[in-house]
Scaffold this motif. Structure first.
Motif, PDB file in Angstrom:
ATOM      1  N   ASP A  63       6.005   9.336  -4.393  1.00 17.14           N
ATOM      2  CA  ASP A  63       7.617   9.519  -5.010  1.00 17.14           C
ATOM      3  C   ASP A  63       8.972   8.862  -4.146  1.00 17.14           C
ATOM      4  OD1 ASP A  63       7.736  11.651  -3.234  1.00 17.14           O
ATOM      5  OD2 ASP A  63       9.165  13.027  -5.398  1.00 17.14           O
ATOM      6  N   ALA A  64       8.194   8.729  -2.750  1.00 16.11           N
ATOM      7  CA  ALA A  64       9.696   8.038  -2.436  1.00 16.11           C
ATOM      8  C   ALA A  64       9.863   7.026  -2.387  1.00 16.11           C
ATOM      9  CB  ALA A  64       8.784   7.444  -0.552  1.00 16.11           C
ATOM     10  N   VAL A  65      11.119   6.206  -2.552  1.00 14.37           N
ATOM     11  CA  VAL A  65      12.000   5.238  -2.530  1.00 14.37           C
ATOM     12  C   VAL A  65      12.594   4.803  -1.159  1.00 14.37           C
ATOM     13  CG1 VAL A  65      14.353   4.963  -4.082  1.00 14.37           C
ATOM     14  CG2 VAL A  65      13.120   7.191  -4.668  1.00 14.37           C
ATOM     15  N   ARG A  66      11.853   3.287  -1.975  1.00 22.80           N
ATOM     16  CA  ARG A  66      12.133   2.595  -0.869  1.00 22.80           C
ATOM     17  C   ARG A  66      14.129   2.100  -0.915  1.00 22.80           C
ATOM     18  NH1 ARG A  66      10.701  -0.736   3.161  1.00 22.80           N
ATOM     19  NH2 ARG A  66      10.932  -2.832   3.750  1.00 22.80           N
ATOM     20  N   TRP A  79      12.997   3.952   3.299  1.00 23.83           N
ATOM     21  CA  TRP A  79      12.815   5.630   3.031  1.00 23.83           C
ATOM     22  C   TRP A  79      12.731   7.152   3.106  1.00 23.83           C
ATOM     23  CZ3 TRP A  79       8.688   3.405   0.044  1.00 23.83           C
ATOM     24  CH2 TRP A  79       7.756   2.587   0.699  1.00 23.83           C
ATOM     25  N   MET A  80      13.154   7.579   1.559  1.00 25.21           N
ATOM     26  CA  MET A  80      13.465   8.324   0.980  1.00 25.21           C
ATOM     27  C   MET A  80      12.529   9.235   0.042  1.00 25.21           C
ATOM     28  SD  MET A  80      17.162   8.789   0.454  1.00 25.21           S
ATOM     29  CE  MET A  80      18.761   7.330   0.676  1.00 25.21           C
ATOM     30  N   HIS A  81      12.216  10.944   0.695  1.00 27.63           N
ATOM     31  CA  HIS A  81      11.782  11.234  -0.329  1.00 27.63           C
ATOM     32  C   HIS A  81      12.321  11.261  -1.612  1.00 27.63           C
ATOM     33  CE1 HIS A  81      10.893  13.360   3.571  1.00 27.63           C
ATOM     34  NE2 HIS A  81       9.655  13.682   3.183  1.00 27.63           N
ATOM     35  N   GLY A  82      11.462  11.610  -2.656  1.00 27.06           N
ATOM     36  CA  GLY A  82      12.120  11.122  -4.356  1.00 27.06           C
ATOM     37  C   GLY A  82      13.412  12.277  -4.315  1.00 27.06           C
ATOM     38  N   ASP A  83      12.516  13.306  -4.234  1.00 23.25           N
ATOM     39  CA  ASP A  83      14.087  14.283  -4.228  1.00 23.25           C
ATOM     40  C   ASP A  83      15.514  14.328  -2.989  1.00 23.25           C
ATOM     41  OD1 ASP A  83      12.695  15.301  -5.952  1.00 23.25           O
ATOM     42  OD2 ASP A  83      11.220  17.223  -4.710  1.00 23.25           O
ATOM     43  N   CYS A  84      14.995  13.631  -2.066  1.00 19.89           N
ATOM     44  CA  CYS A  84      16.650  13.505  -1.023  1.00 19.89           C
ATOM     45  C   CYS A  84      16.743  11.969  -1.675  1.00 19.89           C
ATOM     46  CB  CYS A  84      16.122  12.932   0.209  1.00 19.89           C
ATOM     47  SG  CYS A  84      14.899  14.234   0.641  1.00 19.89           S
ATOM     48  N   PHE A  85      16.387  11.223  -2.351  1.00 17.69           N
ATOM     49  CA  PHE A  85      17.111   9.875  -3.172  1.00 17.69           C
ATOM     50  C   PHE A  85      17.546  10.484  -4.334  1.00 17.69           C
ATOM     51  CE2 PHE A  85      17.313   6.902  -5.976  1.00 17.69           C
ATOM     52  CZ  PHE A  85      18.189   5.915  -5.532  1.00 17.69           C
ATOM     53  N   ILE A  86      16.929  11.571  -5.020  1.00 19.48           N
ATOM     54  CA  ILE A  86      17.805  11.889  -6.217  1.00 19.48           C
ATOM     55  C   ILE A  86      19.268  12.966  -5.047  1.00 19.48           C
ATOM     56  CG2 ILE A  86      17.894  13.785  -8.554  1.00 19.48           C
ATOM     57  CD1 ILE A  86      15.201  13.231  -8.693  1.00 19.48           C
ATOM     58  N   GLU A  87      19.459  13.409  -4.718  1.00 16.57           N
ATOM     59  CA  GLU A  87      20.050  14.239  -4.411  1.00 16.57           C
ATOM     60  C   GLU A  87      21.800  13.620  -3.482  1.00 16.57           C
ATOM     61  OE1 GLU A  87      20.879  17.266  -0.847  1.00 16.57           O
ATOM     62  OE2 GLU A  87      19.691  18.024  -2.302  1.00 16.57           O
ATOM     63  N   TRP A  88      20.846  12.141  -2.798  1.00 18.60           N
ATOM     64  CA  TRP A  88      22.079  11.569  -2.347  1.00 18.60           C
ATOM     65  C   TRP A  88      22.779  10.556  -3.703  1.00 18.60           C
ATOM     66  CZ3 TRP A  88      20.810   5.727  -1.282  1.00 18.60           C
ATOM     67  CH2 TRP A  88      22.238   5.150  -0.545  1.00 18.60           C
ATOM     68  N   GLU A  89      21.548  10.048  -4.443  1.00 18.03           N
ATOM     69  CA  GLU A  89      22.379   9.167  -5.699  1.00 18.03           C
ATOM     70  C   GLU A  89      23.210  10.455  -6.459  1.00 18.03           C
ATOM     71  OE1 GLU A  89      20.263   6.241  -8.213  1.00 18.03           O
ATOM     72  OE2 GLU A  89      19.848   8.042  -8.235  1.00 18.03           O
ATOM     73  N   ASP A  90      23.456  11.316  -7.019  1.00 11.73           N
ATOM     74  CA  ASP A  90      24.602  12.330  -7.561  1.00 11.73           C
ATOM     75  C   ASP A  90      25.305  12.078  -6.562  1.00 11.73           C
ATOM     76  OD1 ASP A  90      22.296  12.820  -9.260  1.00 11.73           O
ATOM     77  OD2 ASP A  90      21.952  14.751  -8.552  1.00 11.73           O
ATOM     78  N   THR A  91      25.180  12.382  -5.198  1.00  8.10           N
ATOM     79  CA  THR A  91      26.696  11.716  -4.363  1.00  8.10           C
ATOM     80  C   THR A  91      27.504  10.440  -4.690  1.00  8.10           C
ATOM     81  OG1 THR A  91      26.017  11.368  -2.044  1.00  8.10           O
ATOM     82  CG2 THR A  91      25.953  13.693  -3.178  1.00  8.10           C
ATOM     83  N   VAL A  92      26.585   9.889  -4.400  1.00  5.29           N
ATOM     84  CA  VAL A  92      27.375   8.438  -4.229  1.00  5.29           C
ATOM     85  C   VAL A  92      27.429   8.284  -5.769  1.00  5.29           C
ATOM     86  CG1 VAL A  92      27.054   5.819  -5.228  1.00  5.29           C
ATOM     87  CG2 VAL A  92      25.714   7.221  -3.158  1.00  5.29           C
TER      88      VAL A  92
END
Length: 154
Positions: A63-66, A79-92
């Motif tokens: 589920d990693a995101v490029r 690459w970001m782990h899917g959960d890490c990406f979701i958390e980062w995307e929420d801050t953005v």
């Protein structure tokens, strides 16, 4: 003799000064990094990684995101782990909520526009890469490998 105003780039090419990223840019360093690291990458989340001991295998990213950095010399990964990406995307998205014309957008519109030029031009300041010289962006051109299908009859 008349004075002419020149671009800083004297070769006739206009530099992009709005932090816009070329759509075909994501793969420029991928082969070099894959060869150096054997297809294993650490999560490049600018916020704290939720799984610091887990690397991401580019051959089976799960589920990693490029993502990609607009700094050509960035070597911190794509690459970001899917959960890490979701958390980062929420801050953005939270940052985008306070920006100019995006304040009047609904949550759905912010999410839809975030990785397009319309939204990213407003939100790029919240997308700093760990390299400190570029900004991260989701790779919209990346197509994850198909998941294997079990052909077991039911």
């Amino acid at each position: 003799m008349p004075h002419h105003r020149h671009n800083k780039n004297h070769k006739g090419n206009k530099e992009d000064t709005n932090n816009n990223v070329q759509q075909n840019a994501p793969d420029r360093n991928a082969n070099v990094r894959d060869a150096q690291n054997g297809h294993q990458f650490a999560c490049c989340s600018p916020t704290a990684c939720l799984f610091p001991d887990e690397t991401i295998d580019t051959r089976d990213p799960g589920d990693a995101v490029r993502v990609y950095c607009n700094n050509d010399q960035c070597t911190l990964g794509n690459w970001m782990h899917g959960d890490c990406f979701i958390e980062w995307e929420d801050t953005v998205l939270a940052y985008l909520k306070s920006c100019g014309r995006a304040r009047s957008w609904s949550e759905k519109q912010r999410l839809q526009n975030l990785w397009t030029k319309k939204g990213y031009d407003l939100a790029f300041k919240a997308c700093d890469c760990k390299c400190s010289r570029g900004h991260l962006r989701k790779d919209l051109n990346y197509v994850p490998p198909p998941k294997p299908v079990d052909n077991v009859p039911k």
